[in-house]
Write a protein that holds these residues in place. Structure first.
Motif, PDB file in Angstrom:
ATOM      1  N   ASP A 192       0.918  -1.322   0.112  1.00  0.00           N
ATOM      2  CA  ASP A 192      -0.128  -0.080   0.098  1.00  0.00           C
ATOM      3  C   ASP A 192       0.839   1.274   0.057  1.00  0.00           C
ATOM      4  N   VAL A 193       0.643   2.110  -0.675  1.00  0.00           N
ATOM      5  CA  VAL A 193       1.257   3.514  -1.086  1.00  0.00           C
ATOM      6  C   VAL A 193       0.713   4.403  -0.287  1.00  0.00           C
ATOM      7  N   LEU A 194       0.924   5.255   0.859  1.00  0.00           N
ATOM      8  CA  LEU A 194       0.105   6.115   1.598  1.00  0.00           C
ATOM      9  C   LEU A 194       0.925   7.397   1.271  1.00  0.00           C
ATOM     10  N   ARG A 195      -0.124   8.446   0.992  1.00  0.00           N
ATOM     11  CA  ARG A 195       0.188   9.588   0.895  1.00  0.00           C
ATOM     12  C   ARG A 195      -0.223  10.406   2.032  1.00  0.00           C
ATOM     13  N   ASP A 196       0.287  11.221   2.576  1.00  0.00           N
ATOM     14  CA  ASP A 196      -0.035  12.028   3.839  1.00  0.00           C
ATOM     15  C   ASP A 196      -1.043  11.189   4.761  1.00  0.00           C
ATOM     16  N   GLY A 197      -0.550   9.873   4.887  1.00  0.00           N
ATOM     17  CA  GLY A 197      -1.388   8.870   5.823  1.00  0.00           C
ATOM     18  C   GLY A 197      -2.439   8.434   5.134  1.00  0.00           C
ATOM     19  N   THR A 198      -2.920   8.778   3.883  1.00  0.00           N
ATOM     20  CA  THR A 198      -4.009   8.212   3.287  1.00  0.00           C
ATOM     21  C   THR A 198      -3.467   7.060   2.027  1.00  0.00           C
ATOM     22  N   LYS A 199      -4.100   5.996   2.144  1.00  0.00           N
ATOM     23  CA  LYS A 199      -3.807   4.821   0.978  1.00  0.00           C
ATOM     24  C   LYS A 199      -4.334   5.422  -0.362  1.00  0.00           C
ATOM     25  N   VAL A 200      -3.385   5.675  -1.477  1.00  0.00           N
ATOM     26  CA  VAL A 200      -3.583   6.075  -2.869  1.00  0.00           C
ATOM     27  C   VAL A 200      -3.418   5.170  -3.768  1.00  0.00           C
ATOM     28  N   ALA A 201      -2.631   3.878  -3.506  1.00  0.00           N
ATOM     29  CA  ALA A 201      -2.536   2.931  -4.443  1.00  0.00           C
ATOM     30  C   ALA A 201      -2.086   1.535  -3.794  1.00  0.00           C
ATOM     31  N   THR A 202      -2.283   0.313  -4.250  1.00  0.00           N
ATOM     32  CA  THR A 202      -1.957  -0.908  -3.981  1.00  0.00           C
ATOM     33  C   THR A 202      -1.103  -1.482  -5.013  1.00  0.00           C
TER      34      THR A 202
ATOM     35  N   THR B  77       3.458  21.887  -4.281  1.00  0.00           N
ATOM     36  CA  THR B  77       2.483  21.172  -2.958  1.00  0.00           C
ATOM     37  C   THR B  77       3.683  20.343  -2.365  1.00  0.00           C
ATOM     38  N   ASP B  78       3.553  20.347  -1.035  1.00  0.00           N
ATOM     39  CA  ASP B  78       4.247  19.473  -0.319  1.00  0.00           C
ATOM     40  C   ASP B  78       3.200  18.013  -0.098  1.00  0.00           C
ATOM     41  N   TYR B  79       4.140  17.062  -0.016  1.00  0.00           N
ATOM     42  CA  TYR B  79       3.436  15.499   0.196  1.00  0.00           C
ATOM     43  C   TYR B  79       4.553  14.877   1.143  1.00  0.00           C
ATOM     44  N   SER B  80       4.102  13.765   1.677  1.00  0.00           N
ATOM     45  CA  SER B  80       4.839  12.840   2.471  1.00  0.00           C
ATOM     46  C   SER B  80       4.096  11.584   2.111  1.00  0.00           C
ATOM     47  N   TYR B  81       5.120  10.573   2.127  1.00  0.00           N
ATOM     48  CA  TYR B  81       4.815   9.217   1.443  1.00  0.00           C
ATOM     49  C   TYR B  81       5.279   8.071   2.133  1.00  0.00           C
ATOM     50  N   THR B  82       4.592   7.236   2.513  1.00  0.00           N
ATOM     51  CA  THR B  82       4.989   5.920   3.217  1.00  0.00           C
ATOM     52  C   THR B  82       4.569   4.825   2.589  1.00  0.00           C
ATOM     53  N   VAL B  83       5.199   3.623   2.831  1.00  0.00           N
ATOM     54  CA  VAL B  83       4.564   2.359   2.085  1.00  0.00           C
ATOM     55  C   VAL B  83       4.560   1.313   3.296  1.00  0.00           C
ATOM     56  N   GLN B  84       3.646   0.177   3.055  1.00  0.00           N
ATOM     57  CA  GLN B  84       3.086  -0.539   3.788  1.00  0.00           C
ATOM     58  C   GLN B  84       2.931  -2.051   3.235  1.00  0.00           C
ATOM     59  N   ALA B  85       3.767  -3.137   3.564  1.00  0.00           N
ATOM     60  CA  ALA B  85       3.480  -4.398   2.785  1.00  0.00           C
ATOM     61  C   ALA B  85       2.389  -5.137   3.527  1.00  0.00           C
TER      62      ALA B  85
ATOM     63  N   LYS C 183       9.659  13.187   2.075  1.00  0.00           N
ATOM     64  CA  LYS C 183       8.897  14.350   1.853  1.00  0.00           C
ATOM     65  C   LYS C 183       9.265  14.950   0.383  1.00  0.00           C
ATOM     66  N   VAL C 184       8.342  15.088  -0.296  1.00  0.00           N
ATOM     67  CA  VAL C 184       8.210  15.474  -1.588  1.00  0.00           C
ATOM     68  C   VAL C 184       7.528  16.852  -2.154  1.00  0.00           C
ATOM     69  N   ARG C 185       8.137  17.742  -2.608  1.00  0.00           N
ATOM     70  CA  ARG C 185       7.462  18.921  -3.021  1.00  0.00           C
ATOM     71  C   ARG C 185       7.469  18.860  -4.789  1.00  0.00           C
TER      72      ARG C 185
ATOM     73  N   PRO D 185       4.964  20.927   5.324  1.00  0.00           N
ATOM     74  CA  PRO D 185       5.084  19.669   5.984  1.00  0.00           C
ATOM     75  C   PRO D 185       6.280  19.383   6.606  1.00  0.00           C
ATOM     76  N   GLY D 186       7.473  19.628   5.819  1.00  0.00           N
ATOM     77  CA  GLY D 186       8.929  18.959   6.225  1.00  0.00           C
ATOM     78  C   GLY D 186       9.313  20.170   7.425  1.00  0.00           C
ATOM     79  N   ASP D 187       8.688  21.533   7.490  1.00  0.00           N
ATOM     80  CA  ASP D 187       9.185  22.321   8.360  1.00  0.00           C
ATOM     81  C   ASP D 187       8.126  22.468   9.631  1.00  0.00           C
ATOM     82  N   GLN D 188       8.866  23.028  10.692  1.00  0.00           N
ATOM     83  CA  GLN D 188       8.067  23.101  12.020  1.00  0.00           C
ATOM     84  C   GLN D 188       7.461  24.585  12.165  1.00  0.00           C
TER      85      GLN D 188
END
Length: 612
Positions: free
Chosen positions: A179-189, A204-212, A227-229, A241-244
């Motif tokens: 599962d590919v997660l964009r900003d915590g929401t699944k966008v693709a499998t 626009t800034d995005y954050s991506y994670t992956v889950q098997a 982090k991606v812009r 999102p990458g800044d505080q």
């Protein structure tokens, strides 16, 4: 001028049920055999090092209704539960038991519910039973879930797309897909270890994670984030999102009795350590945004020694007051962005009428903020409605969609290059203020939320019990479940608000009682303690010497001196809360308000260093 402190006063009681996406579930460490009519699945939803959040989902898999449920499990000796919701949790040694509340014991066939808790230790349960039978919450006996994939790398970013790739996860029986997660929401499998995400917004800034996921459908832990812009988009209106975000409120009435001016942000060293200022407040009247205090805002003349740049105002210059001083501050500190905040505790009553025509309301605010006399001073608008579809100083019945409708109207009016933010409730009780409005839907149009994680308890309950007004977590004896920062943040996340759009709130003041004999929280009182401007409240800069902290509870300091009892944040507790905010991947922190700090900005410094 009347002092208008943002406060929540007494909130609605209750508990909260937090539901997270299925993709975040983690299987039991020690699988058990199947139950005949119900299952229980454990999820470790958050881990901040010193503690964790865990949840159980109970599902009726039978053909008849369950009248009650009881889940029991073993925790290691070093693991303890510190607070819980939606279940009565007890323990005997290392054996923990959670039983249904009176209102959630019945489960129809196919129905499910979730209860949760915060704890300390490793948080790995074993030997689960449900109503005396073994649990089977989706884990496969003898089959471990997959490992976390490698942190994705991002390449080939365009205005609307980005390519992601990652190293494979491992599993004892093989990985099925990711599962590919964009900003915590699944966008693709996908079945491979790469994916190109499309349909993005430029600049626009995005954050991506992956889950098997393995062949049995079990999901493993989420990977690290990249982090991606995207390219294009023009000028960045503020930290992504990458800044505080490090935001402080500056009050227009502070220039009177408090004698606190924009120059103090410079001389205290605070201006160099913040990213944003919320200027409070503009009013909401007659369906429109209006000036809060014309004299303080743009008319008060400053002498040379009072002015940020050392130059005195003249009688005929077009702009004076705080607005002109903020302009000078931004010239000296170009990184600072200023947001005009409207509403607040005292002036929230006007939102109900204004929201009868959201587009007109938003246009009036845009026209005021962008008035040519001061358009260069402000970088956006903050909406402080206390509270949509709920009660504060007054009550609103605009309906749960009002928050989303408002933020959408303001995003349309202010466009993509201005900041549009909101200060929101932290009431995480079941059926409470977070539940009253669609904060998740509104988040799509919001740069971030200032979550007012303070004023949970105070001397409006004149006889106590004494309690910290800004608890980070729950604790044994807390007067109201759901009234703490951790549960508020968790509930907002569960409603779909991305972590990066949540700022943790810090109060630069304490709340206190008098007539108290007990040092620890939970004591009785006779009324509010004396304060400089208002009974029951005092600035940190006063309390640090007047009543030094001599204990901590739930991440917040407290002090018992004479017959007075106070709770407030210190540099040490602020630093600890900032560490928690980072572990939660929050967008940063904000505070109310500058004048409560010391002359050398102790608390601002703690926020700055704690978020680095």
């Amino acid at each position: 001028m009347r002092f208008r402190l943002r406060s929540r006063h007494k909130l609605t009681a209750g508990l909260t049920t937090l539901l997270l996406p299925l993709a975040s579930l983690v299987a039991l460490a020690t699988p058990a055999t199947a139950a005949s009519s119900a299952t229980a699945t454990y999820t470790k939803t958050q881990d901040w090092g010193a503690g964790f959040e865990g949840k159980w989902t109970v599902k009726n898999t039978g053909t008849t209704a369950l009248d009650s449920w009881s889940v029991a499990w073993d925790f290691p000796a070093d693991t303890r539960i510190t607070s819980s919701w939606d279940a009565d949790v007890t323990n005997s040694g290392t054996r923990w038991t959670a039983k249904n509340k009176a209102w959630n014991g019945t489960l129809a066939p196919g129905a499910s519910l979730t209860f949760g808790f915060n704890g300390t230790g490793t948080g790995a349960p074993a030997n689960c039973t449900l109503n005396g039978a073994s649990c089977d919450g989706g884990s496969v006996p003898g089959d471990n879930p997959p490992s976390a994939p490698g942190t994705p790398t991002a390449t080939d970013a365009t205005d609307t797309s980005v390519k992601l790739s990652w190293s494979a996860a491992t599993d004892d029986n093989g990985v099925k897909n990711y599962d590919v997660l964009r900003d915590g929401t699944k966008v693709a499998t996908v079945t491979g270890t790469s994916h190109t995400d499309t349909g993005l917004t430029k600049g626009t800034d995005y954050s991506y994670t992956v889950q098997a996921r393995d062949s049995a459908g079990q999901t493993g832990p989420v990977s690290g984030a990249v982090k991606v812009r995207t390219t294009g988009g023009g000028t960045d209106p503020g930290p992504g999102p990458g800044d505080q975000v490090k935001l402080g409120y500056f009050t227009n009435w502070g220039v009177y009795g408090r004698n606190y001016h924009v120059k103090n942000l410079d001389t205290s060293g605070s201006a160099a350590k913040i990213t944003h200022i919320n200027y409070a407040f503009g009013n909401v009247q007659g369906g429109k945004c209006t000036i809060g205090d014309a004299y303080a805002d743009y008319d008060k003349a400053y002498t040379a020694d009072q002015s940020v740049d050392g130059k005195a105002d003249t009688w005929d210059q077009p702009l004076r007051g705080n607005f002109n001083q903020l302009r000078k501050l931004k010239a000296k500190y170009p990184h600072i962005k200023v947001i005009w905040s409207f509403g607040g505790w005292t002036w929230s009553g006007g939102f109900t009428d204004a929201m009868k025509n959201p587009a007109a309301f938003a246009k009036s605010c845009h026209d005021l903020v962008e008035d040519p006399r001061w358009a260069d001073v402000f970088d956006g608008i903050d909406l402080d409605w206390e509270y949509p579809n709920a009660c504060g100083l007054s009550c609103d019945t605009s309906g749960p969609a009002a928050m989303r409708t408002m933020m959408q109207a303001f995003r349309t009016a202010f466009g993509p290059d201005n900041l549009v933010t909101a200060a929101i409730t932290a009431d995480a009780s079941a059926g409470g203020k977070i539940d009253a409005a669609d904060y998740g839907g509104a988040a799509a149009y919001t740069d971030w939320y200032n979550v007012m994680t303070y004023d949970f308890f105070g001397a409006w309950a004149k006889n106590g019990p004494t309690a910290p007004h800004s608890p980070l977590t729950s604790y044994a004896g807390i007067p109201q479940q759901g009234f703490n920062s951790a549960e508020a943040i968790a509930k907002l996340k569960a409603k779909g608000v991305p972590a990066k759009k949540l700022l943790l709130g810090i109060g630069f003041y304490g709340r206190g009682w008098t007539g108290v004999t007990q040092k620890e929280p939970g004591g009785t009182a006779t009324g509010p303690a004396a304060g400089t401007y208002e009974a029951g409240i005092e600035d940190y800069k006063v309390l640090k010497s007047k009543c030094p902290a001599n204990g901590t509870v739930a991440g917040t300091a407290y002090a018992h001196c004479g017959s007075d009892w106070w709770s407030y944040d210190t540099p040490a507790t602020v630093n600890s809360k900032m560490g928690w905010a980072k572990n939660q991947s929050l967008g940063g922190a904000f505070f109310w308000e500058f004048s409560g700090d010391t002359a050398d900005g102790e608390l601002v410094s703690a926020i700055d260093s704690g978020l680095k």
